[in-house]
Motif scaffolding. Sequence first.
Motif, short mmCIF file in Angstrom:
data_model
loop_
_atom_site.label_atom_id
_atom_site.label_comp_id
_atom_site.label_asym_id
_atom_site.label_seq_id
_atom_site.Cartn_x
_atom_site.Cartn_y
_atom_site.Cartn_z
N PHE A 17 -41.44 -24.53 25.98
CA PHE A 17 -40.87 -25.42 24.76
C PHE A 17 -40.82 -26.89 25.41
CE2 PHE A 17 -39.66 -21.09 23.33
CZ PHE A 17 -39.95 -21.19 22.27
N LEU A 32 -41.05 -16.84 16.74
CA LEU A 32 -41.01 -17.95 17.46
C LEU A 32 -39.47 -18.36 17.53
CD1 LEU A 32 -42.81 -19.52 19.19
CD2 LEU A 32 -43.37 -21.05 17.16
N ILE A 59 -47.45 -26.20 17.68
CA ILE A 59 -47.91 -25.39 18.70
C ILE A 59 -49.41 -26.02 19.24
CG2 ILE A 59 -48.77 -23.29 19.51
CD1 ILE A 59 -47.17 -21.99 17.35
N ALA A 68 -40.78 -22.31 12.73
CA ALA A 68 -40.35 -21.39 13.61
C ALA A 68 -39.85 -20.11 13.21
CB ALA A 68 -39.48 -21.93 14.49
N SER A 79 -48.55 -20.47 25.18
CA SER A 79 -48.43 -21.37 24.23
C SER A 79 -47.38 -22.63 24.42
CB SER A 79 -47.63 -20.36 23.08
OG SER A 79 -48.70 -19.46 22.76
N VAL A 81 -45.00 -25.23 22.89
CA VAL A 81 -44.29 -25.65 21.50
C VAL A 81 -43.61 -26.79 21.51
CG1 VAL A 81 -42.83 -24.67 19.70
CG2 VAL A 81 -44.28 -23.11 20.96
#
Length: 89
Positions: A17, A32, A59, A68, A79, A81
């Motif tokens: 994140f 998410l 993303i 989300a 991933s 984000v």
Amino acid sequence: MLPPHHHPTPMPVTVLFLPDRITVTAQPGESLLDVAERGGVSIPTGCLRGACYACKVAIEGHDNPVRACIATVPSDELSIVHRYIATTN
């Protein structure tokens, strides 16, 4: 007789994140928003049904932002984000 179907557990993936720079291990298909909350990442929410877009995130590698609260963790190994930061004028 046919052998029983074996459904392997998906391999855990890493969700990073930003701008928080917090990584969380998650399962593909997991919410998410739940993953963010587990990692202590604050994503604003409103309706929790995807209608208000308060929880919109981006993303990397996906063309459009996702919500989300209704999006799930992709099966990509990593991933990234991007959480939107509210700005004041």
